[in-house]
Design an enzyme around this catalytic site. Structure first.
Site, PDB file in Angstrom:
ATOM      1  N   ASP A  98       0.840  -1.232   0.004  1.00 19.54           N
ATOM      2  CA  ASP A  98      -0.019  -0.194  -0.006  1.00 19.54           C
ATOM      3  C   ASP A  98       0.830   1.117  -0.104  1.00 19.54           C
ATOM      4  O   ASP A  98       2.111   1.021   0.185  1.00 19.54           O
ATOM      5  CB  ASP A  98      -0.840  -0.082   1.142  1.00 19.54           C
ATOM      6  N   GLU A 150      -8.877  13.735   8.103  1.00 21.90           N
ATOM      7  CA  GLU A 150     -10.060  14.609   8.841  1.00 21.90           C
ATOM      8  C   GLU A 150      -9.332  15.556   9.845  1.00 21.90           C
ATOM      9  O   GLU A 150      -9.891  16.594   9.756  1.00 21.90           O
ATOM     10  CB  GLU A 150     -10.949  13.531   9.401  1.00 21.90           C
ATOM     11  N   PHE A 175     -18.704   7.772   4.980  1.00 21.68           N
ATOM     12  CA  PHE A 175     -17.866   7.172   4.029  1.00 21.68           C
ATOM     13  C   PHE A 175     -17.846   5.589   3.371  1.00 21.68           C
ATOM     14  O   PHE A 175     -17.948   4.918   4.615  1.00 21.68           O
ATOM     15  CB  PHE A 175     -16.327   7.578   4.005  1.00 21.68           C
ATOM     16  N   ASP A 215      -4.914   6.255  -4.882  1.00 14.59           N
ATOM     17  CA  ASP A 215      -4.622   7.684  -5.051  1.00 14.59           C
ATOM     18  C   ASP A 215      -4.845   7.733  -6.732  1.00 14.59           C
ATOM     19  O   ASP A 215      -4.972   6.553  -7.562  1.00 14.59           O
ATOM     20  CB  ASP A 215      -3.304   7.994  -4.726  1.00 14.59           C
ATOM     21  N   ARG A 234      -6.299   3.889  -8.073  1.00 14.35           N
ATOM     22  CA  ARG A 234      -7.743   3.671  -7.728  1.00 14.35           C
ATOM     23  C   ARG A 234      -8.274   2.455  -7.661  1.00 14.35           C
ATOM     24  O   ARG A 234      -9.542   2.073  -8.018  1.00 14.35           O
ATOM     25  CB  ARG A 234      -8.434   4.688  -9.154  1.00 14.35           C
ATOM     26  N   ASP A 277      -1.079  -1.044   6.165  1.00 12.32           N
ATOM     27  CA  ASP A 277      -1.153  -0.555   7.449  1.00 12.32           C
ATOM     28  C   ASP A 277      -2.687  -0.334   8.010  1.00 12.32           C
ATOM     29  O   ASP A 277      -2.947  -0.078   8.985  1.00 12.32           O
ATOM     30  CB  ASP A 277      -0.544   0.769   7.675  1.00 12.32           C
TER      31      ASP A 277
END
EC number: 7.6.2.1
Length: 1205
Positions: free
Chosen positions: A402, A559, A601, A743, A828, A854
């Site tokens: 990742d 956040e 989400f 991403d 993505r 992670d």
């Protein structure tokens, strides 16, 4: 017919539900009158055995192992008089020792489980009693489904409770789920909507819930009131067993699941068992040994038949039966087949499996105590959670990783934002290169000063001040809406840094010992120890809240960074309840927004929304934030027309090229009629049982349309320390590195350059057709000029295209293309796509895979790989809890694989090969006994005393191979790290191959021939008895076995000398004592008489030298004429450090094909240092990225390099 069908489907659904009622009306009645009697109690039992049934149950479990059944069967067979080879009692000793040791280990482990169960079942809790009219203290084991349980602050929840009441006036209960998923940040749970004045005795509703399942994140339930009104409930209303109540004086819940039906217990499956590659190879070789054993026994039986046929008469040493007759030659040879199996049984290594377990335990001890794998910042060391795959660490060929939190720090810095098409760079943020990590509060997410200390952009501050100056613009200004969305659209829990976490005055615990207060470093200059309370001032009589008193607990660093950015511009999130959120504006005015719903989400929508009622305009406003592509396709009419959208898209592309994480912020204003209609659909979805998740998602998608774009944010996530060096070393070691991230492609490519996954000279070009790209790669490989070269091809593919290439008809072509790629970046991608990629590569290419991540979204990938590694980062501990190994930094992967992986693989492979050799040539001297059969008529006679045969394997030769597997070190750690190419020697078949196994077996046969026939020729014609002849043969066997191991040992230590010399001394001491004491034994005084004869010493020396000479000569010639890379490395290892380093450079240059191009190590500066986007190679345009045909980015400029395997 349709009515019957509908009735049938309703009955099927009813089977998946359970109806629960309160136990209070039935308190004191017999058990058979209790309505909830069919559900299990809360007492748990994880122990396997009872005192009376331990022996039979444990033996039954052990006999599931075929090896144990094999040896027990042979021991029982030895009790049959016609086939026994030696004393039946003696044959039981080895297997009994193994069974007893295993039983003792199992008993100890089960006793510890029993103590743990007893401790948990005896923990106190509060259960409501109708007789006493209050909550009374009981034990956890007394809790039943239908009871009302009260849990006070800092107590652990004893069962799965449907939350009905809390001490908080807003009906909120905060829990900590560290025992379940490792996350220490607090989570909110809400009371089921209903009567605010809860009374246990007046609860007469029916709780309808789904049957128990392992899903910790979903719960389907509704409460049916006497008037048939249904109130939906979900996971946000459930307190799970094992969670700890925090910051809430008390909470009362209705028990829906108890004991082994709770979600925590259903997920408690214990350690996962994985079979290593060497273990699978070992099982195949054991089967070869079985075939070899049967062949030798068949030869013995046939030889016995021929020997009996050639006898002229009845010899006196063949004793007939009581009837005076002998068995026929064919029947005798049939019996002899089984007798030979008993005699030669040790060819199957019974002690090998036990020895392997001991060696792996020692290897894990060395790994966990390596100081280089300790992280001082987090005070954590490596965890080995899978005990039986340590050797797989040395055979990895593909790594899937990742990005966020694995390659990067996952510590977010607010760097840029775009509002209404205008870009505002925050150049001052994150410039400090050295900073001290602090905790914001006692259980807040780990937050760095870069996240909390946001330096505002001056131009943006002026814009906000101008918009705030008029009350009219306050209602409609996009700048205010943008920062209100940052402050409101999240799940951040607000804490006040004024006192310890609030608990009940009556509670016996007065502070949180699990999360002690720590220092708070804020922008206001406050010093000293400050802690947090989750209770916000609710009345004007309380002191005014200042910005320095506020701290936040976020479920993700993203956040937290956004909320602190809003706070820096004066939009301070002051409080959050289930029904409201309070924000202070830059003017100092507090606005209390009524929260109507929160659309959380999920990985499908890629966004979250909060629906509020504006306190000034009274409008229904939906604030949404999410991935740029997920928001852009939902836009309606913007504030400033399409120009704003185009500018924002350009800014998003620029942010991605800088390696920033991008989010879009949007809003929507609903009319009263729209809200009422949608609210009714939402209420029905929440109360549904069937397809509840899909219905809830449908309502979210229904309202998240025609959004108005407010702006976008760019957040920086920095690379971890030494990530580029680690990836470079892994690639030099022959490991293919794949990055699987959610991403954008531009962000992934940028990070690829920064972490040296992509080289500086690589030119990324875009192609839209898989077949064309594959054909180009094939042509390159087939070109005669490129026979000894490999192309520098890197593949960049997005999730939409990946989904198509993973279809059954395209899998083969995708795998073939990926096989030729040096590195792959998948962008993505969803968690399921991550695991699918790992499975396909592992199964199609038959390679060893390792996955590292992670977060919870990496769990599927980690479990799909041969080796799963979790990183204890900022996203909880789910990945760590489901992994085989857990590390705290990505850089630790370098030493874990290149050093410990190589050592574990090499040590275990060599020990297994040696074990097969030892059991073939040694003790019971399988081959020595076999050769003797040619001289005793194949009568299964042994020339060595039975007890000495057992002592030989149990005491004299057991310790050296275990020591060899634990301590042998072929190459130093410095050399393995300096020359990563050495790791390639363990990939593929490695040292434990089909050829090495059979070479070792042939060598064992040769040595057994020498060890038997040289003493036989030396003593032929003498009056020596068979047991006197067996003594030098046994002694020679010991010397040959130990000296053979001495040739294989690469690094001698004091322990090696002690074990080797101790084994020889133990042999002579025990044999001399046994020969002197056991007067009636066959071996009486045999060794003593042999040791006074010079011939004994001469025979032992000559035979041992002749037996080991071929192996020693082979090693000398191979290491002199054609030394392997490992042998060359060992030679360099013996040099002084300066000379060794110089030779390493020259050797690496000579072997250059296996390593990454050194000139490519001067990569472009990291984007985290503010490098402009022009410094990087061109990336795909937005139209290419969003197009349906975008598939692959392939490096078209190839760099030729030699191929080395």
């Amino acid at each position: 017919a349709s009515g019957l069908s509908h009735s049938g489907s309703f009955k099927e659904r009813a089977k998946d539900l359970r109806n629960l009622v309160s136990n209070l009306p039935y308190e004191g009645l017999d058990k058979w009158k209790q309505p909830n009697r069919y559900f299990p109690g809360n007492s748990i039992k994880t122990s396997k055995y009872t005192l009376l049934l331990f022996i039979p149950m444990n033996l039954f479990e052990q006999f599931h192992r075929l090896a144990n059944l094999y040896f027990v069967g042979l021991a029982i067979l030895n009790f049959v008089p016609v086939v026994n080879a030696f004393q039946p009692e003696v044959a039981l000793i080895p297997i009994c020792v193994i069974l007893c040791l295993t039983a003792m280990k199992d008993a100890w482990e089960d006793f510890r489980r029993y103590q743990s169960d007893k401790r948990l079942n005896s923990m106190p809790c509060l259960i409501y009693s109708r007789k006493v009219k209050q909550f009374v203290e009981r034990y956890w084991k007394d809790v039943r489904v239908g009871d009302f349980v009260k849990v006070v602050c800092n107590e652990i929840v004893p069962a799965d409770l449907l939350l009905l009441h809390t001490s908080d006036p807003n009906g909120v209960c905060h829990i900590e789920t560290a025992n379940l998923d490792g996350e220490t940040n607090l989570k909110q749970r809400r009371v089921v909507p209903g009567d605010p004045e809860f009374e246990a005795e007046s609860f007469n509703s029916i709780v309808v819930c789904e049957k128990p399942n392992i899903n910790l994140n979903h719960f389907k339930c509704y409460v049916e009131k006497p008037d048939k009104d249904k109130v939906g409930a979900g996971i946000e209303n459930l307190l799970l067993r094992g969670c700890t109540v925090r910051n809430t004086d008390h909470a009362v819940g209705f028990v829906v699941y108890a004991g082994h039906e709770t979600k925590a217990m259903l997920n408690n499956n214990g350690p996962r068992y994985k079979r290593s590659k060497q273990e699978r190879r070992l099982n195949i070789d054991v089967m070869f040994c079985v075939i070899l054993l049967l062949t030798m026994c068949l030869v013995g039986a046939l030889g016995h038949y021929l020997w009996l046929q050639t006898l002229p008469g009845l010899p006196p040493y063949l004793v007939p039966h009581s009837n005076g007759h002998l068995d026929s030659p064919s029947l005798s040879s049939f019996y002899m087949f089984f007798t030979m199996i008993i005699l030669l049984q040790v060819l199957i290594p019974i002690s090998l499996y036990v020895s392997i377990e001991l060696v792996k335990i020692a290897q894990i001890f060395f790994i966990t105590n390596d100081i280089d794998l300790y992280d001082e910042e987090t005070d954590s060391q490596i965890q080995c959670r899978a005990l039986n795959i340590t050797e797989d660490l040395g055979q990895i060929e593909y790594i899937f990783t990742d990005k966020t939190g694995t390659l990067t720090e996952n510590k977010m810095v607010f760097r840029r934002c775009s509002i209404m098409g205008t870009e505002y760079p925050h150049k001052e943020n994150g410039k400090t290169s050295h900073w001290t990590l602090k905790l914001v509060c006692c259980t807040c997410t780990v937050v760095s000063p870069h996240e909390t200390e946001v330096t505002p952009d001056k131009k943006l501050l002026q814009q906000i001040s101008g918009a705030e100056s008029t009350s009219v613009s306050r209602k409609i200004d996009a700048y205010l809406d943008f920062f209100l969305a940052l402050a409101i659209c999240n799940t951040v829990v607000v804490s006040m840094s004024k006192r310890n976490r609030t608990i009940s005055v009556d509670s016996s615990i007065e502070e949180d010992h699990f999360n002690p207060p720590v220092k708070l470093e804020g922008s206001g200059g406050n010093t000293g120890a400050q802690t947090c309370s989750l209770h916000v001032p609710r009345s004007s009589s309380e002191p005014a809240v200042t910005p320095d008193m506020v701290c936040y607990e976020a479920e993700s660093p993203d956040e937290a960074a956004l909320v602190y950015a809003a706070k820096a511009y004066g939009f301070i999130l002051l409080g959050r309840t289930p029904d409201s959120v309070t924000v202070r504006l830059p003017s100092g005015e507090d606005l209390r927004f009524e929260v109507l719903d929160t659309l959380t989400f999920d990985s499908n929508r890629k966004r979250m929304s909060v629906l509020v009622r504006h306190p000034i305009s009274k409008e229904y406003v939906l604030y949404t934030k999410g991935a740029d592509y997920a928001i852009m396709e939902l836009l309606g009419t913007p504030y400033a027309g399409m120009f704003s959208i185009r500018n924002t898209q350009q800014h998003l592309d620029y942010y991605a090229k800088e390696g920033l994480r991008t989010l879009c912020i949007a809003k929507k204003v609903l009319s009263g009629r729209e809200y009422e209609s949608w609210s009714a659909d939402r209420h029905r979805a929440l109360a549904a049982i069937e397809n509840r998740e899909q219905l809830i998602m449908d309502t979210a998608v229904q309202i998240e349309t025609n959004l108005t774009l407010l702006g976008a944010t760019g957040i920086e996530d920095r690379l971890q320390e030494n990530v580029p060096d680690t990836i470079t070393a892994l690639r030099e070691a022959g490991i293919q590195v794949w990055v699987l991230t959610g991403d954008k492609p531009e962000t992934a490519v940028n990070i690829g350059y920064a972490c040296r996954l992509l080289e500086e000279e690589d030119l990324l070009t875009c192609t839209s057709i898989l077949d064309c790209t594959l054909e180009e790669v094939r042509r390159y490989v087939a070109d005669p000029r490129n026979v000894d070269t490999t192309p520098d091809i890197s593949l960049v593919i997005d999730g939409r295209t990946l989904a198509m290439t993973l279809s059954s008809d395209l899998q083969e072509r995708f795998v073939e293309l990926a096989k030729h790629c040096r590195s792959v970046l998948c962008c993505r991608v969803t968690p399921l796509q991550k695991s699918a990629v790992v499975k396909i590569i592992r199964e199609k290419l038959k390679v060893m895979t390792l996955a590292v991540g992670d977060g919870a979204n990496d769990v599927n990938m980690i479990q799909a790989a041969d080796v799963g590694i979790g990183i204890s980062g900022q996203e909880g501990m789910q990945a760590v809890m489901m992994s085989d190994f857990a590390i705290s930094r990505f850089k630790h992967l370098k030493k874990l694989l290149l050093v410990h992986g190589h050592w574990c693989n090499s040590r275990l492979a060599n020990m297994i090969i040696y074990f097969f050799y030892k059991n073939t040539v040694s003790f019971a001297n399988v081959n020595l006994l076999f050769w003797y059969q040619f001289f005793c008529g194949f009568t299964a006679t042994a020339m060595i005393d039975y007890w000495l045969m057992i002592f030989f394997n149990l005491f004299f030769t057991s310790a050296p191979p275990i020591m060899f597997g634990i301590l042998d070190k072929d190459i130093s750690a410095e050399m393995l790290l300096g020359v990563p190419e050495l790791y390639r020697t363990g990939q593929g078949s490695g040292e434990y191959r089909f050829s090495t196994f059979w070479v070792s077996m042939l060598d064992a046969f040769y040595q057994s021939l020498v060890c038997f026939f040289i003493p036989y020729l030396a003593y032929r014609g003498s009056d020596m008895d068979i047991f006197s002849f067996g003594t030098p043969v046994n002694t020679i066997s010991l010397f040959t076995i130990l000296l053979h191991l001495s040739i294989e040992i690469k690094a001698w230590t004091v322990v090696h000398w002690v074990i080797m010399l101790g084994s020889v001394a133990l042999y002579f001491i025990v044999t001399l004592a046994y020969s002197a004491i056991c007067v009636t034994c066959n071996a009486y005084w045999t060794l003593q008489s042999q040791m006074v004869d010079p011939m004994f010493y001469l025979v032992c020396i000559i035979t041992t030298v002749v037996a080991l000479l071929p192996r020693y000569t082979f090693h000398v010639l191979k290491n002199s004429i054609a030394p392997s890379p490992l042998e060359q490395a060992r030679h360099l290892d013996r040099m002084d450090p300066i000379t060794r380093d110089q030779w390493i450079k020259e050797w690496r240059s000579f072997r250059g094909g296996g390593q990454v191009k050194r000139s490519g190590l001067s990569v472009p500066p990291s984007p985290t240092l503010g490098t402009s986007v022009e410094a990087y190679p061109p990336s795909p345009t937005a139209s290419e990225i969003t197009g349906d045909e975008f598939t692959l980015n392939v490096i078209s400029e190839n760099y030729n390099r030699p191929v080395h395997t």
